[in-house]
Motif scaffolding. Structure first.
Motif, PDB file in Angstrom:
ATOM      1  N   LYS B 145       0.675  -1.053   0.084  1.00  0.00           N
ATOM      2  CA  LYS B 145      -0.003  -0.070   0.059  1.00  0.00           C
ATOM      3  C   LYS B 145       0.729   1.418   0.013  1.00  0.00           C
ATOM      4  CE  LYS B 145      -0.589  -0.156   4.938  1.00  0.00           C
ATOM      5  NZ  LYS B 145      -1.488  -0.221   5.879  1.00  0.00           N
ATOM      6  N   GLU B 146       2.164   1.062   0.407  1.00  0.00           N
ATOM      7  CA  GLU B 146       3.124   2.115   0.261  1.00  0.00           C
ATOM      8  C   GLU B 146       3.862   2.261  -0.844  1.00  0.00           C
ATOM      9  OE1 GLU B 146       5.160   1.148   3.690  1.00  0.00           O
ATOM     10  OE2 GLU B 146       3.633   1.750   4.997  1.00  0.00           O
ATOM     11  N   GLN B 147       3.288   1.637  -1.927  1.00  0.00           N
ATOM     12  CA  GLN B 147       3.873   1.583  -3.603  1.00  0.00           C
ATOM     13  C   GLN B 147       5.371   0.952  -3.477  1.00  0.00           C
ATOM     14  OE1 GLN B 147       1.704   2.438  -6.200  1.00  0.00           O
ATOM     15  NE2 GLN B 147       0.317   2.430  -4.223  1.00  0.00           N
ATOM     16  N   LYS B 148       5.599   0.254  -2.308  1.00  0.00           N
ATOM     17  CA  LYS B 148       6.926  -0.529  -2.416  1.00  0.00           C
ATOM     18  C   LYS B 148       6.875  -1.739  -3.280  1.00  0.00           C
ATOM     19  CE  LYS B 148      10.845  -1.272   0.497  1.00  0.00           C
ATOM     20  NZ  LYS B 148      11.336  -1.696   1.945  1.00  0.00           N
ATOM     21  N   LYS B 149       7.825  -2.077  -4.224  1.00  0.00           N
ATOM     22  CA  LYS B 149       7.997  -3.155  -4.906  1.00  0.00           C
ATOM     23  C   LYS B 149       8.542  -4.507  -4.535  1.00  0.00           C
ATOM     24  CE  LYS B 149       7.940   0.034  -9.135  1.00  0.00           C
ATOM     25  NZ  LYS B 149       8.711   0.357 -10.050  1.00  0.00           N
ATOM     26  N   TYR B 150       7.841  -5.490  -4.760  1.00  0.00           N
ATOM     27  CA  TYR B 150       8.566  -6.715  -4.277  1.00  0.00           C
ATOM     28  C   TYR B 150       8.317  -7.825  -5.421  1.00  0.00           C
ATOM     29  CZ  TYR B 150       7.901  -4.636   0.495  1.00  0.00           C
ATOM     30  OH  TYR B 150       8.067  -3.860   1.736  1.00  0.00           O
ATOM     31  N   ARG B 151       9.264  -8.579  -5.325  1.00  0.00           N
ATOM     32  CA  ARG B 151       9.102  -9.964  -6.093  1.00  0.00           C
ATOM     33  C   ARG B 151       8.801 -11.218  -5.269  1.00  0.00           C
ATOM     34  NH1 ARG B 151      14.501 -12.184  -7.960  1.00  0.00           N
ATOM     35  NH2 ARG B 151      13.913 -14.091  -7.209  1.00  0.00           N
ATOM     36  N   VAL B 152       7.837 -11.952  -5.482  1.00  0.00           N
ATOM     37  CA  VAL B 152       7.505 -13.350  -4.777  1.00  0.00           C
ATOM     38  C   VAL B 152       7.862 -14.348  -5.369  1.00  0.00           C
ATOM     39  CG1 VAL B 152       5.691 -14.267  -3.506  1.00  0.00           C
ATOM     40  CG2 VAL B 152       5.690 -11.784  -3.652  1.00  0.00           C
ATOM     41  N   ASP B 153       8.549 -15.318  -4.823  1.00  0.00           N
ATOM     42  CA  ASP B 153       8.909 -16.638  -5.392  1.00  0.00           C
ATOM     43  C   ASP B 153       7.947 -17.648  -4.780  1.00  0.00           C
ATOM     44  OD1 ASP B 153      10.587 -15.211  -7.213  1.00  0.00           O
ATOM     45  OD2 ASP B 153      12.388 -16.110  -6.492  1.00  0.00           O
ATOM     46  N   ILE B 154       7.144 -18.470  -5.366  1.00  0.00           N
ATOM     47  CA  ILE B 154       6.518 -19.407  -4.809  1.00  0.00           C
ATOM     48  C   ILE B 154       7.058 -20.798  -5.414  1.00  0.00           C
ATOM     49  CG2 ILE B 154       4.409 -20.709  -4.437  1.00  0.00           C
ATOM     50  CD1 ILE B 154       3.178 -17.759  -4.847  1.00  0.00           C
ATOM     51  N   MET B 155       7.516 -21.907  -4.500  1.00  0.00           N
ATOM     52  CA  MET B 155       7.787 -23.339  -4.749  1.00  0.00           C
ATOM     53  C   MET B 155       6.573 -24.217  -4.319  1.00  0.00           C
ATOM     54  SD  MET B 155      10.841 -25.680  -4.041  1.00  0.00           S
ATOM     55  CE  MET B 155      12.317 -24.871  -5.279  1.00  0.00           C
ATOM     56  N   SER B 156       6.270 -24.889  -5.307  1.00  0.00           N
ATOM     57  CA  SER B 156       5.100 -26.059  -4.848  1.00  0.00           C
ATOM     58  C   SER B 156       5.677 -27.253  -5.226  1.00  0.00           C
ATOM     59  CB  SER B 156       3.836 -25.762  -5.165  1.00  0.00           C
ATOM     60  OG  SER B 156       3.792 -25.519  -6.432  1.00  0.00           O
ATOM     61  N   ILE B 157       5.597 -28.229  -4.167  1.00  0.00           N
ATOM     62  CA  ILE B 157       6.037 -29.616  -4.705  1.00  0.00           C
ATOM     63  C   ILE B 157       4.963 -30.735  -4.398  1.00  0.00           C
ATOM     64  CG2 ILE B 157       7.828 -31.326  -4.515  1.00  0.00           C
ATOM     65  CD1 ILE B 157       9.866 -29.113  -3.670  1.00  0.00           C
ATOM     66  N   VAL B 158       4.526 -31.763  -5.336  1.00  0.00           N
ATOM     67  CA  VAL B 158       3.831 -32.596  -5.219  1.00  0.00           C
ATOM     68  C   VAL B 158       4.463 -33.891  -5.408  1.00  0.00           C
ATOM     69  CG1 VAL B 158       1.499 -33.689  -5.886  1.00  0.00           C
ATOM     70  CG2 VAL B 158       1.658 -31.063  -5.795  1.00  0.00           C
ATOM     71  N   ASN B 159       4.395 -34.944  -4.104  1.00  0.00           N
ATOM     72  CA  ASN B 159       4.881 -36.103  -4.552  1.00  0.00           C
ATOM     73  C   ASN B 159       4.163 -37.244  -4.957  1.00  0.00           C
ATOM     74  OD1 ASN B 159       7.113 -38.111  -4.042  1.00  0.00           O
ATOM     75  ND2 ASN B 159       6.399 -38.617  -2.110  1.00  0.00           N
ATOM     76  N   LYS B 160       3.082 -37.570  -4.198  1.00  0.00           N
ATOM     77  CA  LYS B 160       2.312 -38.728  -4.416  1.00  0.00           C
ATOM     78  C   LYS B 160       2.605 -39.625  -5.807  1.00  0.00           C
ATOM     79  CE  LYS B 160      -1.923 -35.834  -3.021  1.00  0.00           C
ATOM     80  NZ  LYS B 160      -3.199 -35.474  -3.664  1.00  0.00           N
ATOM     81  N   VAL B 161       3.652 -40.149  -5.456  1.00  0.00           N
ATOM     82  CA  VAL B 161       4.124 -41.012  -6.509  1.00  0.00           C
ATOM     83  C   VAL B 161       3.443 -42.401  -6.536  1.00  0.00           C
ATOM     84  CG1 VAL B 161       6.409 -42.418  -7.178  1.00  0.00           C
ATOM     85  CG2 VAL B 161       6.633 -40.027  -6.415  1.00  0.00           C
ATOM     86  N   ASP B 162       3.065 -42.818  -5.554  1.00  0.00           N
ATOM     87  CA  ASP B 162       2.305 -44.038  -5.496  1.00  0.00           C
ATOM     88  C   ASP B 162       1.047 -44.036  -6.209  1.00  0.00           C
ATOM     89  OD1 ASP B 162       4.317 -44.949  -3.696  1.00  0.00           O
ATOM     90  OD2 ASP B 162       3.010 -44.881  -2.040  1.00  0.00           O
ATOM     91  N   LYS B 163       0.501 -43.145  -6.416  1.00  0.00           N
ATOM     92  CA  LYS B 163      -0.801 -42.991  -7.228  1.00  0.00           C
ATOM     93  C   LYS B 163      -0.812 -42.209  -8.714  1.00  0.00           C
ATOM     94  CE  LYS B 163      -3.962 -43.504  -3.374  1.00  0.00           C
ATOM     95  NZ  LYS B 163      -5.374 -43.173  -2.795  1.00  0.00           N
ATOM     96  N   ASN B 164       0.548 -41.787  -9.091  1.00  0.00           N
ATOM     97  CA  ASN B 164       0.724 -41.121 -10.172  1.00  0.00           C
ATOM     98  C   ASN B 164       1.739 -41.550 -11.152  1.00  0.00           C
ATOM     99  OD1 ASN B 164      -1.177 -38.492 -10.162  1.00  0.00           O
ATOM    100  ND2 ASN B 164      -0.419 -38.884  -8.276  1.00  0.00           N
ATOM    101  N   ALA B 165       2.598 -42.474 -10.600  1.00  0.00           N
ATOM    102  CA  ALA B 165       3.628 -43.062 -11.507  1.00  0.00           C
ATOM    103  C   ALA B 165       3.793 -44.458 -11.468  1.00  0.00           C
ATOM    104  CB  ALA B 165       5.070 -42.212 -11.133  1.00  0.00           C
TER     105      ALA B 165
END
Lengths: 134, 165
Positions: B145-165
């Protein structure tokens, strides 16, 4: 009768047996492919994962209609209660089309999910209602 | 070779060809229908998107996020996430998420990050093979709200190997 048992007749019977065996072989192959393609467990997995992804990407409050015609047909053929094809327990979706345990898959969106078959004109559809967690 | 002998030889070859064809068809059918549907790519993308929607709205950083210990502690509840997987018995966690904030101008990493889920999955991120967890990374810019700029990095990991590979 004597003519059929002659040389020409022997060759004809051999050819017929050969053709019948080929047809039997091809029929078994086709039955194997069709059985694998229409396997209930395959449909259960497909719909459980599809519904889980739908719930993950949905936001409260949403109503989603999902066409499950082939699954409903399969469940009807297996004498299953259509209203119990899809069940939600906690954050796990279970799709059951036969007498076996069915297929379960979890979703991460922490929302209240209500699932029931459409009883109106779209009887081949399931209704998924997404609401905020209470 | 007389005529009947030649026909028997042809029949043997013909059945050998049929067996080869049957083997090839069975192999193809099993390889297509025997493998489960792999939805982890879509799942991890949706997870990253949900977190991005939770952190920002219309390009603006949501209030009371940066530097707020309460938001970090209650991250799952605040972002309506449930990373428990009762369908995977005995698992240490099938999901991992990490959010990092950077100053946009300098690229300096802020001393505020959010980590949730099974940390062990992170080391397998990017490794080849279907039996490895699937990772998604999302990076975007926000202003507060103070017009300051940021970069946001999101990492998401899904394992679930037994039901997908």
């Amino acid at each position: 009768m004597n003519k059929i048992r002659g040389k020409k007749g022997d060759i004809l019977i051999g050819d017929v047996i050969f053709i019948i065996l080929n047809l039997v072989f091809l029929s078994i192959l086709i039955i194997f492919i069709v059985t694998k393609a229409n396997d209930a467990s395959r449909l259960e997995e497909q719909y459980a994962k599809q519904i889980a992804l739908i719930i993950d990407s949905a936001k409260p409050v949403m109503t989603i209609h999902l066409n499950m015609e082939d699954a409903i047909k399969k469940a009807t053929g297996n004498n299953q209660d259509i209203s119990k094809i899809v069940a939600v327990q906690g954050n796990v979706i279970t799709v059951k089309l036969d007498d076996k345990a069915g297929y379960s898959y979890s979703f991460f969106n922490d929302v209240d999910v209500n699932v029931y078959p459409d009883t109106g004109a779209n009887s081949n559809e399931y209704v998924i209602i997404i609401d905020e967690k209470k | 070779m007389n005529k009947i002998g030649a026909e028997k030889t042809i029949s043997v070859y013909w059945f050998a060809i049929l067996i080869i064809v049957a083997g090839a068809v069975i192999y193809m059918v099993v390889s297509v229908y025997g493998k489960p549907y792999d939805v982890r790519g879509a799942e991890s993308e949706i997870l990253a998107s949900n977190i991005a929607d939770c952190i920002s709205e219309g390009g603006y950083l949501q209030e009371k996020i940066l530097g707020d210990a309460s938001f970090r502690e209650n991250f799952l509840q605040r972002c309506s996430l449930n990373l428990e997987t009762p369908d995977f018995a005995g698992t240490k966690g099938e999901y991992y998420t990490e959010v990092n904030f950077y100053e946009f101008e300098t690229g300096t990493k802020l001393d505020f990050d959010i980590v949730q889920g099974n940390f062990n999955l992170k080391s397998s991120c990017g490794l080849p093979g279907l039996t490895q967890p699937v990772c998604s990374q999302k990076s975007f810019y926000v202003i507060d709200k103070e017009q300051k700029k940021y970069r946001v990095d999101i990492m998401s990991i899904v394992n679930k190997v037994d039901k997908n590979a």
